[in-house]
Structure formats: structure tokens, C-alpha cells
Design a protein around this motif. Structure first.
Motif, PDB file in Angstrom:
ATOM      1  N   VAL A   1       1.562   4.946   0.273  1.00 53.55           N
ATOM      2  CA  VAL A   1       0.683   6.463   0.935  1.00 53.55           C
ATOM      3  C   VAL A   1       1.381   7.202   0.496  1.00 53.55           C
ATOM      4  O   VAL A   1       3.138   7.711   0.642  1.00 53.55           O
ATOM      5  CB  VAL A   1       0.990   6.267   2.209  1.00 53.55           C
ATOM      6  CG1 VAL A   1       0.107   7.313   3.022  1.00 53.55           C
ATOM      7  CG2 VAL A   1      -0.144   5.057   2.681  1.00 53.55           C
TER       8      VAL A   1
ATOM      9  N   LYS B   1      -1.586   0.106  -5.274  1.00 55.71           N
ATOM     10  CA  LYS B   1      -2.559   0.213  -4.101  1.00 55.71           C
ATOM     11  C   LYS B   1      -2.118   1.856  -3.744  1.00 55.71           C
ATOM     12  O   LYS B   1      -0.706   1.855  -3.007  1.00 55.71           O
ATOM     13  CB  LYS B   1      -2.693  -0.318  -2.985  1.00 55.71           C
ATOM     14  CG  LYS B   1      -3.298  -1.623  -3.256  1.00 55.71           C
ATOM     15  CD  LYS B   1      -3.510  -3.081  -1.787  1.00 55.71           C
ATOM     16  CE  LYS B   1      -3.604  -4.182  -2.237  1.00 55.71           C
ATOM     17  NZ  LYS B   1      -3.388  -5.284  -1.139  1.00 55.71           N
TER      18      LYS B   1
ATOM     19  N   PRO C   1      -7.940   6.869  -0.413  1.00 61.59           N
ATOM     20  CA  PRO C   1      -7.881   5.744  -1.061  1.00 61.59           C
ATOM     21  C   PRO C   1      -8.037   5.508  -2.870  1.00 61.59           C
ATOM     22  O   PRO C   1      -8.947   6.460  -3.510  1.00 61.59           O
ATOM     23  CB  PRO C   1      -8.759   4.534  -0.533  1.00 61.59           C
ATOM     24  CG  PRO C   1      -9.639   5.126  -0.178  1.00 61.59           C
ATOM     25  CD  PRO C   1      -9.709   6.092   0.090  1.00 61.59           C
TER      26      PRO C   1
ATOM     27  N   ASP D   1      -6.819  -2.975   3.804  1.00 60.70           N
ATOM     28  CA  ASP D   1      -6.144  -2.115   3.286  1.00 60.70           C
ATOM     29  C   ASP D   1      -5.973  -0.643   4.069  1.00 60.70           C
ATOM     30  O   ASP D   1      -5.736  -0.515   4.419  1.00 60.70           O
ATOM     31  CB  ASP D   1      -6.359  -1.800   1.712  1.00 60.70           C
ATOM     32  CG  ASP D   1      -5.292  -3.569   1.245  1.00 60.70           C
ATOM     33  OD1 ASP D   1      -5.301  -3.947   1.869  1.00 60.70           O
ATOM     34  OD2 ASP D   1      -5.941  -3.430  -0.375  1.00 60.70           O
ATOM     35  N   LEU D   2      -7.455  -0.345   3.913  1.00 62.97           N
ATOM     36  CA  LEU D   2      -7.867   1.352   4.195  1.00 62.97           C
ATOM     37  C   LEU D   2      -7.861   1.067   5.922  1.00 62.97           C
ATOM     38  O   LEU D   2      -6.670   2.376   6.669  1.00 62.97           O
ATOM     39  CB  LEU D   2      -8.972   1.532   3.797  1.00 62.97           C
ATOM     40  CG  LEU D   2      -9.044   3.454   4.306  1.00 62.97           C
ATOM     41  CD1 LEU D   2      -8.653   4.016   3.726  1.00 62.97           C
ATOM     42  CD2 LEU D   2     -10.856   3.624   3.687  1.00 62.97           C
TER      43      LEU D   2
ATOM     44  N   VAL E   1      -3.107   5.464  -0.942  1.00 56.90           N
ATOM     45  CA  VAL E   1      -4.281   6.349  -0.243  1.00 56.90           C
ATOM     46  C   VAL E   1      -2.684   7.365  -0.196  1.00 56.90           C
ATOM     47  O   VAL E   1      -1.862   7.393   0.254  1.00 56.90           O
ATOM     48  CB  VAL E   1      -3.702   5.335   1.195  1.00 56.90           C
ATOM     49  CG1 VAL E   1      -5.102   6.247   1.845  1.00 56.90           C
ATOM     50  CG2 VAL E   1      -4.100   4.629   1.000  1.00 56.90           C
TER      51      VAL E   1
ATOM     52  N   VAL F   1      -7.709   0.152  -3.702  1.00 61.83           N
ATOM     53  CA  VAL F   1      -7.214   0.077  -2.378  1.00 61.83           C
ATOM     54  C   VAL F   1      -9.071  -1.324  -1.010  1.00 61.83           C
ATOM     55  O   VAL F   1     -10.342   0.029  -1.344  1.00 61.83           O
ATOM     56  CB  VAL F   1      -7.020   1.005  -1.460  1.00 61.83           C
ATOM     57  CG1 VAL F   1      -7.008   0.568   0.280  1.00 61.83           C
ATOM     58  CG2 VAL F   1      -6.058   1.864  -1.923  1.00 61.83           C
TER      59      VAL F   1
ATOM     60  N   ILE G   1       0.948  -1.437   0.305  1.00 60.20           N
ATOM     61  CA  ILE G   1       0.141  -0.173  -0.163  1.00 60.20           C
ATOM     62  C   ILE G   1       1.223   1.782  -0.514  1.00 60.20           C
ATOM     63  O   ILE G   1       2.097   0.992   0.640  1.00 60.20           O
ATOM     64  CB  ILE G   1      -0.980   0.144   1.308  1.00 60.20           C
ATOM     65  CG1 ILE G   1      -1.733  -0.932   1.120  1.00 60.20           C
ATOM     66  CG2 ILE G   1      -1.704   0.951   0.881  1.00 60.20           C
ATOM     67  CD1 ILE G   1      -2.244  -1.074   2.763  1.00 60.20           C
TER      68      ILE G   1
END
Length: 263
Positions: free
Chosen positions: A91, A111, A132, A140-141, A113, A136, A89
Motif C-alpha cells: 500500500v 499486489k 488497486p 485483497d482489496l 494499492v 489485487v 499487499i
């Protein structure tokens, strides 16, 4: 869960400090990259986490935080995009860099965010917005929310609101610090020792904010509770209105959002 940071400036350091303080993951499961060996050594000494180059951090992370300035985002993504695993993920903290732009830069399904935290994360009182992309999952979130709630509060927002968050939360600690400094300066001018002036001003701001959050009352109602007829507080409020406090804050915040949208 291994969490990596590419870039370790003030915001990333605040986030890492919060994660460690809440013991969300062991320090050994945190890794960061930095531009210079001097900064890497400082990170290891002060935070006790691993360091590496950008590609190493990207390859090792389950959650990868791109904590670099917007002007460097494209360069960094092109460097690491082949090393990011499909399950990782990613970010981002950079204002102005939209999900569609980020997806285009990665040139692959990833993925993502988008987030906007703020520096009070350093004392466990951060406020973060998260947005997101469609890759995602809810699980995951929730993982990312858990990370951000380790150093404050977090809320999911729609992407158009991210730039608004920059103005009202991401940048706003600077406005509040200026307000505290101005109150303290005035107290010093009237004879109070500076350290004591900062303590009185800062605690007043902290307590006032807590009243807004915990009472659920409108800020205007709380203001009216302090303003006795013909008293000292309403006289101070009169001067603040005369000098344009509301308008100054409003226009400053609008300028901040406009800048964020143009990055």
C-alpha cells in the motif's frame, strides 16, 4: 494479519493509532521502521508496536504500507523489493507515484494499492481513497478497505482521481484548520477568550459537516436555511463573496492537485 509501516511520520502514526483504537489487529501484529533509533524508541513507547529496519518490516508484513515521502519512494522500493513476498499487499500513500511507476520500480509482479488518506484518521474520522492494480483480488482489496475503515471512511476510485483526492481530502484539513483559526481570531478580537473561541468555531465546523453528510441536502440549500432576509448571516456571506472565498478555495485546491500530479 501482520501490518507493517515503512516510515512512521504523522500520517502513519495516525493510521496506526486508528488501527489500535479499533482493535483491528493486536499491537503485537503491527511493525514499523523509522530513520532514527530515537524515533523507533518513541514509536515503541507511545504505540506499543514492534520496530525494525525496512527490510525486516517488508519481509514480515502481509499488508505493507510505504509511508514515505515521494522523493524517497524509489530508494525505499529498491531496498526492499527482494524482501516483499508475492502474497504481500503493498500500500502506498505517496501522491504522484502512479501504479505503472510503482510496478516498474518493483520490477516484479506485486499486489499494489495506491491510497490517499488524511490526518483526521488520528481521531477515527479519516477519509481515504484507494486504487488497486490488476494483481489485487477482490478479497485483497477488501482487506485493505477494512484496514482503512478502522480509522474513518474509505472509497475505491479510479487512478486519475487520486490526485484530485489530494486536493479535496488529503490536504484539505489544513484549509479547514486555517478557517477555524480565522474564525477564532475574529471572535478573540471581539472579546471572546481564545480557548472558548476555538471550541465554538471547531464545533460549528464539525456540526456543519455532519449536516451535509447526514441530511443529504446540497450545501447551498443548507446555507440558505441559515440566511434570514436582511439578517446577520447573509451580511457575513456577502462579505465572504466580496473577498473571494470561493475563488480562493477553488484556486488553492487546483494548485494542490497540479503539485500532486508533478511529484
Amino acid at each position: 494479519m501482520k501490518i507493517g509501516f515503512i516510515g512512521c511520520g504523522n500520517m502513519a502514526t495516525a493510521m496506526i493509532g486508528g488501527i489500535i483504537a479499533k482493535q483491528l489487529v493486536p499491537a503485537s501484529d503491527l511493525m514499523a521502521s523509522a530513520k532514527t533509533e530515537k524515533t523507533k524508541a518513541k514509536i515503541q513507547a507511545e504505540l506499543g508496536i514492534q520496530t525494525g529496519d525496512n527490510k525486516t518490516v517488508a519481509a514480515a508484513s502481509d499488508i505493507l504500507v510505504l509511508a514515505v515521502k515521494p522523493i524517497y519512494m524509489e530508494e525505499v522500493i529498491k531496498e526492499i523489493r527482494e524482501d516483499v513476498r508475492p502474497e504481500t499487499i503493498v500500500v502506498t500513500l505517496a501522491p504522484g507515484k502512479t501504479i505503472s511507476w510503482l510496478e516498474e520500480m518493483f520490477a516484479a509482479d506485486v499486489k499494489l494499492v495506491r491510497t490517499m488518506p488524511n490526518t483526521p484518521a488520528l481521531v477515527g474520522e479519516g477519509m481515504s481513497a484507494l486504487c488497486p492494480n490488476t494483481k489485487v483480488s477482490a478479497e485483497d482489496l477488501q482487506q485493505v478497505i477494512t484496514v482503512f475503515e478502522s480509522f474513518g471512511k474509505a472509497e475505491v476510485v479510479s487512478e486519475p482521481m487520486i490526485d484530485v483526492v489530494v486536493g479535496v481530502s488529503g490536504s484539505s484539513p489544513a484549509y479547514v484548520f486555517m478557517f477555524i483559526e480565522a474564525m477564532a481570531d475574529a471572535a478573540v478580537a471581539d472579546g471572546m477568550p481564545r480557548a472558548q473561541a476555538y471550541a465554538f468555531a471547531a464545533q460549528s465546523v464539525l456540526g456543519s459537516a455532519k449536516m451535509v453528510l447526514e441530511t443529504g441536502k446540497h450545501p447551498g440549500e443548507l446555507k440558505d436555511m441559515v440566511c434570514s432576509p436582511g439578517g446577520t448571516t447573509i451580511e457575513a456571506v456577502r462579505v465572504l463573496e466580496e473577498k473571494g472565498l470561493r475563488s480562493a478555495v477553488f484556486e488553492a485546491q487546483k494548485a494542490c492537485v497540479k503539485k500532486a500530479r508533478g511529484l
